[in-house]
Every structure is written in structure tokens, then in C-alpha cells.
Design a protein around this motif. Structure first.
Motif, PDB file in Angstrom:
ATOM      1  N   ASP A  32       0.837  -1.201   0.000  1.00  0.00           N
ATOM      2  CA  ASP A  32       0.000   0.000   0.000  1.00  0.00           C
ATOM      3  C   ASP A  32       0.875   1.256   0.000  1.00  0.00           C
ATOM      4  N   VAL A  33       1.186   1.747  -1.181  1.00  0.00           N
ATOM      5  CA  VAL A  33       2.068   2.906  -1.326  1.00  0.00           C
ATOM      6  C   VAL A  33       1.435   4.150  -0.713  1.00  0.00           C
ATOM      7  N   ALA A  34       0.130   4.294  -0.848  1.00  0.00           N
ATOM      8  CA  ALA A  34      -0.551   5.460  -0.265  1.00  0.00           C
ATOM      9  C   ALA A  34      -0.374   5.482   1.247  1.00  0.00           C
ATOM     10  N   ASP A  35      -0.453   4.321   1.888  1.00  0.00           N
ATOM     11  CA  ASP A  35      -0.236   4.236   3.333  1.00  0.00           C
ATOM     12  C   ASP A  35       1.187   4.674   3.680  1.00  0.00           C
ATOM     13  N   LEU A  36       2.148   4.219   2.906  1.00  0.00           N
ATOM     14  CA  LEU A  36       3.543   4.613   3.157  1.00  0.00           C
ATOM     15  C   LEU A  36       3.735   6.113   2.951  1.00  0.00           C
ATOM     16  N   LEU A  37       3.161   6.651   1.898  1.00  0.00           N
ATOM     17  CA  LEU A  37       3.324   8.083   1.634  1.00  0.00           C
ATOM     18  C   LEU A  37       2.695   8.926   2.734  1.00  0.00           C
ATOM     19  N   SER A  38       1.678   8.391   3.406  1.00  0.00           N
ATOM     20  CA  SER A  38       1.067   9.138   4.506  1.00  0.00           C
ATOM     21  C   SER A  38       2.013   9.280   5.694  1.00  0.00           C
ATOM     22  N   LEU A  39       3.078   8.474   5.733  1.00  0.00           N
ATOM     23  CA  LEU A  39       4.055   8.542   6.818  1.00  0.00           C
ATOM     24  C   LEU A  39       5.159   9.574   6.554  1.00  0.00           C
ATOM     25  N   VAL A  40       5.282   9.994   5.313  1.00  0.00           N
ATOM     26  CA  VAL A  40       6.342  10.921   4.915  1.00  0.00           C
ATOM     27  C   VAL A  40       5.982  12.338   5.343  1.00  0.00           C
ATOM     28  N   HIS A  41       6.930  13.030   5.931  1.00  0.00           N
ATOM     29  CA  HIS A  41       6.714  14.422   6.330  1.00  0.00           C
ATOM     30  C   HIS A  41       6.356  15.252   5.094  1.00  0.00           C
ATOM     31  N   PRO A  42       5.403  16.177   5.213  1.00  0.00           N
ATOM     32  CA  PRO A  42       4.976  16.979   4.059  1.00  0.00           C
ATOM     33  C   PRO A  42       6.125  17.676   3.329  1.00  0.00           C
ATOM     34  N   SER A  43       7.168  18.053   4.042  1.00  0.00           N
ATOM     35  CA  SER A  43       8.288  18.734   3.378  1.00  0.00           C
ATOM     36  C   SER A  43       9.076  17.798   2.468  1.00  0.00           C
ATOM     37  N   LEU A  44       8.890  16.495   2.620  1.00  0.00           N
ATOM     38  CA  LEU A  44       9.602  15.505   1.799  1.00  0.00           C
ATOM     39  C   LEU A  44       8.687  14.795   0.807  1.00  0.00           C
ATOM     40  N   LEU A  45       7.426  15.129   0.824  1.00  0.00           N
ATOM     41  CA  LEU A  45       6.437  14.426   0.021  1.00  0.00           C
ATOM     42  C   LEU A  45       6.428  14.934  -1.418  1.00  0.00           C
ATOM     43  N   ALA A  46       6.250  14.020  -2.350  1.00  0.00           N
ATOM     44  CA  ALA A  46       6.144  14.321  -3.770  1.00  0.00           C
ATOM     45  C   ALA A  46       5.371  13.171  -4.410  1.00  0.00           C
ATOM     46  N   PRO A  47       4.928  13.352  -5.634  1.00  0.00           N
ATOM     47  CA  PRO A  47       4.282  12.235  -6.321  1.00  0.00           C
ATOM     48  C   PRO A  47       5.256  11.058  -6.438  1.00  0.00           C
ATOM     49  N   ALA A  48       4.699   9.845  -6.439  1.00  0.00           N
ATOM     50  CA  ALA A  48       5.540   8.644  -6.520  1.00  0.00           C
ATOM     51  C   ALA A  48       5.087   7.774  -7.675  1.00  0.00           C
ATOM     52  N   GLU A  49       6.059   7.165  -8.319  1.00  0.00           N
ATOM     53  CA  GLU A  49       5.757   6.265  -9.428  1.00  0.00           C
ATOM     54  C   GLU A  49       6.546   4.968  -9.253  1.00  0.00           C
ATOM     55  N   PRO A  50       6.002   3.860  -9.754  1.00  0.00           N
ATOM     56  CA  PRO A  50       6.715   2.586  -9.641  1.00  0.00           C
ATOM     57  C   PRO A  50       7.997   2.618 -10.471  1.00  0.00           C
ATOM     58  N   ALA A  51       8.991   1.898 -10.002  1.00  0.00           N
ATOM     59  CA  ALA A  51      10.275   1.850 -10.708  1.00  0.00           C
ATOM     60  C   ALA A  51      10.938   0.504 -10.465  1.00  0.00           C
TER      61      ALA A  51
END
Length: 176
Positions: A32-51
């Protein structure tokens, strides 16, 4: 743009989210990438794509799983939180050696605030980069497992793996 990849592990999927420089900003035993992104501080958050390529992170995880328990120490992480104690505690947590877990009380002492046991527990609970900042190496005062965001079976496996014991030994409290 952040990149993410889900790696297979003996305890299930481990998804890592990395920055353009290859630093891990989020990691957890989930898809669940959305769950993981919710843990990231807003100052470090950006869109994420699979790689397919997340830099050397995948290689370090594979080395860790193959028995080089210090391989994950080489992975750079980027973690930010509002409070300075938690940020400092995360740095201290990275120094807890594999196979040598500590209690929340010991962790608070190592973090420079022996009375801040609840703060030490909060640092574990708010850790966005599981495995790389090894909150699984912090135990209750009586040596039992306590909680773990990704489930006690995962924590049990990680501790057993690092100690070179079976998960049954960890579950029985034989290994600390």
C-alpha cells in the motif's frame, strides 16, 4: 518525483519509496504505497511512481536477507518530524546493532533522555522507514515484543533473522 518498488521478503512484501537521490523516505512491509506516503513528512512528500530501479536499496535489502545484517546500515534515509527528540532518537535507533535489541527504557537512555520512555515509544511508532531505521529492535521493558506497525509476525521474523534463531525461539522469549 519519488520512486517506489516492492521487494519480496520471507515475511511478505517490503515496499520502499526513494527520493531522486536514492534516499529512503518511506518503507514498510506492505504493498500500500498510499499508506507509506502518509508517513512521509509533508516537506519531503512528492508524487511517486513505480520503478524497477531504486538504486542500491534493493541490493542492500537482498544482502540483509542473505545474512549480512549490517547491509541496511549503508542505506541513506530522509526522515523529518516536528520534534527534535524524535529526530535524534531515529538517528540513535540506527545505531542499535542487529541481534542486540534494547528496551524502550534503554532506548530512551541512549537517546539522552532516560525519563522519555513514552517519547522513545513514539519515535518507534512514528518511524516512516521500517527496517532501515530499525524500530523492530526496541522491546518492552520485560523483553517482550510490544507492538509493530507491520505486525508482530514480521517483527518476530526480523529479530530471529538477526539473532540467527528460529521465530519460535523469539516468540517463546528465549531470544532477546
Amino acid at each position: 518525483m519519488l520512486k517506489y518498488r516492492t521487494l519480496d521478503t520471507p515475511t511478505g512484501p517490503l515496499t520502499v519509496v526513494v527520493s531522486p537521490t536514492g534516499a529512503v523516505r518511506a518503507a514498510g512491509f506492505t504493498t500500500d504505497v498510499a499508506d507509506l506516503l502518509s508517513l512521509v513528512h509533508p516537506s519531503l512528500l512528492a508524487p511517486a511512481e513505480p520503478a524497477d530501479d531504486v538504486g542500491p536499496v534493493a541490493r542492500h535489502v537482498r544482502s540483509y536477507l542473505d545474512g549480512d545484517h549490517t547491509a541496511i546500515d549503508a542505506v541513506h534515509v530522509e526522515q523529518v518530524i516536528g520534534g527534535s527528540f524524535i529526530s535524534h532518537a531515529w538517528q540513535v535507533m540506527r545505531d542499535i546493532k542487529p541481534g542486540s535489541p534494547v528496551t524502550y527504557s534503554e532506548f530512551a537512555r541512549l537517546s539522552g533522555r532516560p525519563a522519555a520512555v513514552r517519547g522513545a515509544a513514539a519515535a518507534c511508532a512514528r518511524n516512516p522507514v521500517a527496517l532501515f531505521t530499525p524500530c523492530h529492535r526496541v522491546l518492552r521493558l520485560d523483553g517482550t515484543l510490544g507492538g509493530y506497525r507491520w505486525g508482530l509476525p514480521v517483527k518476530t521474523w526480523l529479530l530471529a533473522h538477526e539473532a540467527g534463531h528460529s521465530t519460535a525461539a523469539v516468540e517463546a522469549g528465549v531470544v532477546r
